[in-house]
Design a protein around this motif. Sequence first.
Motif, PDB file in Angstrom:
ATOM      1  N   GLY A  41       0.783  -1.229   0.000  1.00 36.44           N
ATOM      2  CA  GLY A  41       0.000   0.000   0.000  1.00 36.44           C
ATOM      3  C   GLY A  41       0.814   1.278   0.000  1.00 36.44           C
ATOM      4  N   ILE A  42       2.095   1.194   0.277  1.00 38.33           N
ATOM      5  CA  ILE A  42       2.925   2.393   0.296  1.00 38.33           C
ATOM      6  C   ILE A  42       3.609   2.502  -1.059  1.00 38.33           C
ATOM      7  CG2 ILE A  42       4.895   3.537   1.360  1.00 38.33           C
ATOM      8  CD1 ILE A  42       4.204   2.051   3.941  1.00 38.33           C
ATOM      9  N   ASN A  43       3.193   3.471  -1.846  1.00 36.90           N
ATOM     10  CA  ASN A  43       3.764   3.678  -3.174  1.00 36.90           C
ATOM     11  C   ASN A  43       4.635   4.914  -3.149  1.00 36.90           C
ATOM     12  OD1 ASN A  43       2.178   1.546  -4.145  1.00 36.90           O
ATOM     13  ND2 ASN A  43       0.455   2.924  -4.445  1.00 36.90           N
ATOM     14  N   LEU A  44       5.896   4.729  -3.373  1.00 35.41           N
ATOM     15  CA  LEU A  44       6.801   5.862  -3.380  1.00 35.41           C
ATOM     16  C   LEU A  44       6.630   6.665  -4.660  1.00 35.41           C
ATOM     17  CD1 LEU A  44      10.009   4.144  -2.025  1.00 35.41           C
ATOM     18  CD2 LEU A  44       8.384   5.553  -0.780  1.00 35.41           C
ATOM     19  N   TYR A  45       6.779   7.976  -4.540  1.00 34.26           N
ATOM     20  CA  TYR A  45       6.707   8.872  -5.685  1.00 34.26           C
ATOM     21  C   TYR A  45       8.120   9.166  -6.161  1.00 34.26           C
ATOM     22  CZ  TYR A  45       6.397  13.141  -8.350  1.00 34.26           C
ATOM     23  OH  TYR A  45       6.530  14.072  -9.324  1.00 34.26           O
ATOM     24  N   ARG A  46       8.318   9.137  -7.472  1.00 32.41           N
ATOM     25  CA  ARG A  46       9.624   9.480  -8.034  1.00 32.41           C
ATOM     26  C   ARG A  46       9.430  10.379  -9.252  1.00 32.41           C
ATOM     27  NH1 ARG A  46      10.844   3.910  -6.690  1.00 32.41           N
ATOM     28  NH2 ARG A  46      12.472   3.882  -5.123  1.00 32.41           N
ATOM     29  N   SER A  47      10.404  11.235  -9.474  1.00 41.18           N
ATOM     30  CA  SER A  47      10.414  12.068 -10.671  1.00 41.18           C
ATOM     31  C   SER A  47      11.227  11.342 -11.745  1.00 41.18           C
ATOM     32  CB  SER A  47      11.052  13.418 -10.354  1.00 41.18           C
ATOM     33  OG  SER A  47      12.438  13.259 -10.114  1.00 41.18           O
ATOM     34  N   PRO A  48      11.108  11.751 -13.005  1.00 40.70           N
ATOM     35  CA  PRO A  48      11.931  11.136 -14.057  1.00 40.70           C
ATOM     36  C   PRO A  48      13.436  11.250 -13.774  1.00 40.70           C
ATOM     37  CG  PRO A  48      10.113  12.323 -15.049  1.00 40.70           C
ATOM     38  CD  PRO A  48      10.078  12.637 -13.583  1.00 40.70           C
ATOM     39  N   THR A  49      13.862  12.361 -13.201  1.00 41.30           N
ATOM     40  CA  THR A  49      15.284  12.526 -12.870  1.00 41.30           C
ATOM     41  C   THR A  49      15.718  11.490 -11.847  1.00 41.30           C
ATOM     42  OG1 THR A  49      15.208  14.895 -13.351  1.00 41.30           O
ATOM     43  CG2 THR A  49      17.008  14.127 -11.950  1.00 41.30           C
ATOM     44  N   GLN A  50      14.913  11.269 -10.814  1.00 44.66           N
ATOM     45  CA  GLN A  50      15.253  10.282  -9.788  1.00 44.66           C
ATOM     46  C   GLN A  50      15.309   8.878 -10.371  1.00 44.66           C
ATOM     47  OE1 GLN A  50      12.009  11.372  -7.189  1.00 44.66           O
ATOM     48  NE2 GLN A  50      13.410  12.279  -5.691  1.00 44.66           N
ATOM     49  N   VAL A  51      14.403   8.555 -11.279  1.00 45.12           N
ATOM     50  CA  VAL A  51      14.385   7.224 -11.891  1.00 45.12           C
ATOM     51  C   VAL A  51      15.611   7.036 -12.784  1.00 45.12           C
ATOM     52  CG1 VAL A  51      13.141   5.715 -13.501  1.00 45.12           C
ATOM     53  CG2 VAL A  51      11.892   6.956 -11.738  1.00 45.12           C
ATOM     54  N   SER A  52      15.979   8.069 -13.562  1.00 49.88           N
ATOM     55  CA  SER A  52      17.138   7.915 -14.438  1.00 49.88           C
ATOM     56  C   SER A  52      18.455   7.876 -13.666  1.00 49.88           C
ATOM     57  CB  SER A  52      17.183   8.975 -15.530  1.00 49.88           C
ATOM     58  OG  SER A  52      16.727  10.202 -15.120  1.00 49.88           O
ATOM     59  N   GLU A  53      18.501   8.508 -12.504  1.00 54.25           N
ATOM     60  CA  GLU A  53      19.728   8.476 -11.692  1.00 54.25           C
ATOM     61  C   GLU A  53      19.887   7.147 -10.963  1.00 54.25           C
ATOM     62  OE1 GLU A  53      19.356  11.887  -9.162  1.00 54.25           O
ATOM     63  OE2 GLU A  53      20.035  13.271 -10.725  1.00 54.25           O
ATOM     64  N   ALA A  54      18.807   6.582 -10.474  1.00 59.00           N
ATOM     65  CA  ALA A  54      18.851   5.307  -9.743  1.00 59.00           C
ATOM     66  C   ALA A  54      17.600   4.504 -10.083  1.00 59.00           C
ATOM     67  CB  ALA A  54      18.926   5.567  -8.241  1.00 59.00           C
ATOM     68  N   ALA A  55      17.735   3.621 -11.042  1.00 55.47           N
ATOM     69  CA  ALA A  55      16.586   2.829 -11.487  1.00 55.47           C
ATOM     70  C   ALA A  55      16.123   1.885 -10.381  1.00 55.47           C
ATOM     71  CB  ALA A  55      16.952   2.036 -12.730  1.00 55.47           C
TER      72      ALA A  55
END
Length: 149
Positions: free
Chosen positions: A34-48
């Motif tokens: 139930g806990i879904n973390l929010y990420r930005s595209p920059t955060q995803v591209s820096e650490a997949a």
Amino acid sequence: MKSLKKRRRVQVISAAALALVIATVLIGYGFRDGINLYRSPTQVSEAAPAPDEYFQLGGLVKDGSIVDRGGVRFDFVITDGLAEIAVTYTGDDPRPDLFKEGQGTIAKGYYRDGRFEAKDLLAKHDESYMPREVVDTLKESGVYKDPNS
């Protein structure tokens, strides 16, 4: 007499501590999905994230990026002004009417093989609304424009 009172008090405290531990474990178990973390595209591209991690990806829908694939499947790109992530939406519902290019959105799903596989989409619900997380991300990257100004 004191010995019986003392023993009863220790039993009550022990039972309360055990109940607290059990409640904490059950709450943690209930929230595991139930806990879904929010990420930005920059955060995803820096650490997949791991391929089996379900999370929320938010930003703006890049202009010219929406491509219908038939039925309830379509592709688009989410950007925060610094990075872009390609998204494939395959869900049960058709594209929301308010889901448009240049507008804020949050997609929920998995990041696999360099592409985000969205299962749910959240689109703005009026002309001025944008999810708080998306606004914060866009402000950090210097791309945010206040719609009221």
